[in-house]
Enzyme design. Structure first.
Site, PDB file in Angstrom:
ATOM      1  CB  CYS C 104     -26.532  46.751  -5.169  1.00  0.00           C
ATOM      2  SG  CYS C 104     -27.209  47.079  -6.802  1.00  0.00           S
ATOM      3  CB  CYS C 107     -29.527  49.237  -8.543  1.00  0.00           C
ATOM      4  SG  CYS C 107     -31.276  49.125  -8.336  1.00  0.00           S
ATOM      5  CB  SER C 108     -30.934  49.529  -3.833  1.00  0.00           C
ATOM      6  OG  SER C 108     -32.089  49.298  -4.620  1.00  0.00           O
ATOM      7  CB  CYS C 109     -29.386  44.140  -6.127  1.00  0.00           C
ATOM      8  SG  CYS C 109     -29.827  44.748  -7.762  1.00  0.00           S
TER       9      CYS C 109
END
Lengths: 91, 90, 196
Positions: C104, C107-109
């Site tokens: 991601c 972000c950090s999905c």
């Protein structure tokens, strides 16, 4: 071109730091930050998009320096201020 | 609405607010890989606005079309993109 | 390293202040927070991924359903994907000559509700910037070498889809039980930085 979080393709961040047997959280406060955010999101205080928008507004130099959950803490504080969560009467 | 296999080009844009179209995928040509149905439009919802749902698609880009000769010879990158980021491409 | 400790020290104080203020406003209590995190961590674990993958390896019909509709297939195993918002789970299968890697960049999905918090490297600037432009270099740092002819697809989770890699079943596991197969699957295998 964009905000600092949009880093796909950038050069210069170096090799990965890979920990073995990594714990879910490295500090108790990180778990708390995670839990507060989960609680407020589920309670509908803000949406995930608003949370991400708040993260992305961290000043770029600070964003790059901060650990992951420090970024989350920044976003939480700014959303809680903005949304007036602390002004609400009891449940 | 696009269909699987359609060629699309991502729009050039540089919004000040939240968007799900990363810089490295702006103005790039890819192919619709998968239909994701409709999702609340993040760019709007991020601003605290009640947003309409919008069609979203997984789009596949060849790494050469993203990075030129610096990309892997036969790899690809897929991203999940809203309809308003896309226009038809021949 | 010292600045890291200072930074997390002050973060700890800020969190304490925040929790205190939320308690004073009767929004939540520290006990509720701790209980919710404990409940979450006991449910959301990489072992869930192992169960899903092992079932897909032994049951071709389940595999077909999993690749067609991740949410429905995972629900069959009694795994609850509800977290803070509905997300769509998409499972992508490695095959001979084809490898998948999840990132991601914005972000950090990550499939949190399924696997628990992602590893720190997944959320790092280095991984988020490099995975889309140099997946082979990234894989090499994990000791994962793929032939030049292997086609790599990098899935950048830019919207409300959470990705999970279905690794290839390792050779020599014909007689392994489903539980034994599940135990072979690693968190990195589910992200695509390892083969299993």
């Amino acid at each position: 071109m964009s905000r600092i979080h949009d880093m796909g393709g950038l050069h210069g961040f170096g090799p990965l730091e890979i920990e073995s047997d990594e714990p879910a959280f490295h500090h108790e406060w990180e778990a708390r930050v995670f839990a507060i955010n989960r609680f407020l999101l589920r309670a509908g205080w803000y949406t995930l998009d608003e949370f991400r928008d708040a993260l992305e507004q961290m000043p770029p130099a600070e964003y790059l320096e901060a650990s992951y959950y420090e970024r989350w803490l920044f976003a939480l504080e700014s959303l809680i201020r903005r949304k007036g969560v602390l002004d609400v009467p009891g449940r | 609405m696009f269909q699987v296999g359609d060629r699309v080009r991502t729009r050039l844009m540089n919004p000040a607010g939240h968007t799900r179209l990363p810089v490295y995928l702006r103005g790039r040509v890819g192919r619709i890989e998968y239909l994701l149905g409709t999702l609340p439009f993040s760019d709007q919802r991020a601003a605290g606005v009640r947003s309409a749902k919008e069609a979203a698609y997984t789009v596949r880009f060849s790494t050469r079309d993203v990075w030129g000769a610096d990309g892997d010879a036969h790899g690809s990158v897929c991203a999940d993109l809203f309809e308003s980021y896309l226009e038809a491409s021949e | 390293m010292s600045h890291v400790h200072e930074a997390s020290g002050s973060a700890a104080n800020r969190v304490k202040t925040l929790v205190g203020a939320l308690e004073d406003a009767h929004v939540l209590t520290e006990r509720e927070l701790d209980a919710s995190i404990e409940a979450f961590l006991s449910r959301a674990q990489p072992a869930n991924g192992g169960r899903i993958v092992a079932r897909a390896w032994v049951d071709p019909e389940f595999r077909r359903r999993l690749l067609a509709d991740g949410n429905a297939a995972v629900a069959e195993l009694g795994i609850d994907l509800a977290h803070w918002a509905p997300v769509k789970l998409r499972v992508v299968a490695n095959e001979p000559g084809r490898h998948n890697l999840i990132v991601c960049t914005l972000c950090s999905c990550y499939p949190l509700a399924l696997l628990g918090p992602s590893p720190a490297w997944y959320k790092s600037n280095a991984y988020r910037s490099r995975a889309v432009r140099d997946p082979r270099g990234v894989l090499a740092e994990f000791g994962t070498q793929l032939g030049d002819d292997v086609e790599i697809t990098v899935w950048d989770s830019t919207a409300e889809v959470r990705y999970l890699v279905l690794p290839q079943r390792p050779a020599g596991t014909k007689r392994a039980t489903e539980d034994a197969l599940a135990a072979l699957v690693t968190r990195n295998g589910l992200i695509g930085t390892a083969l299993v």
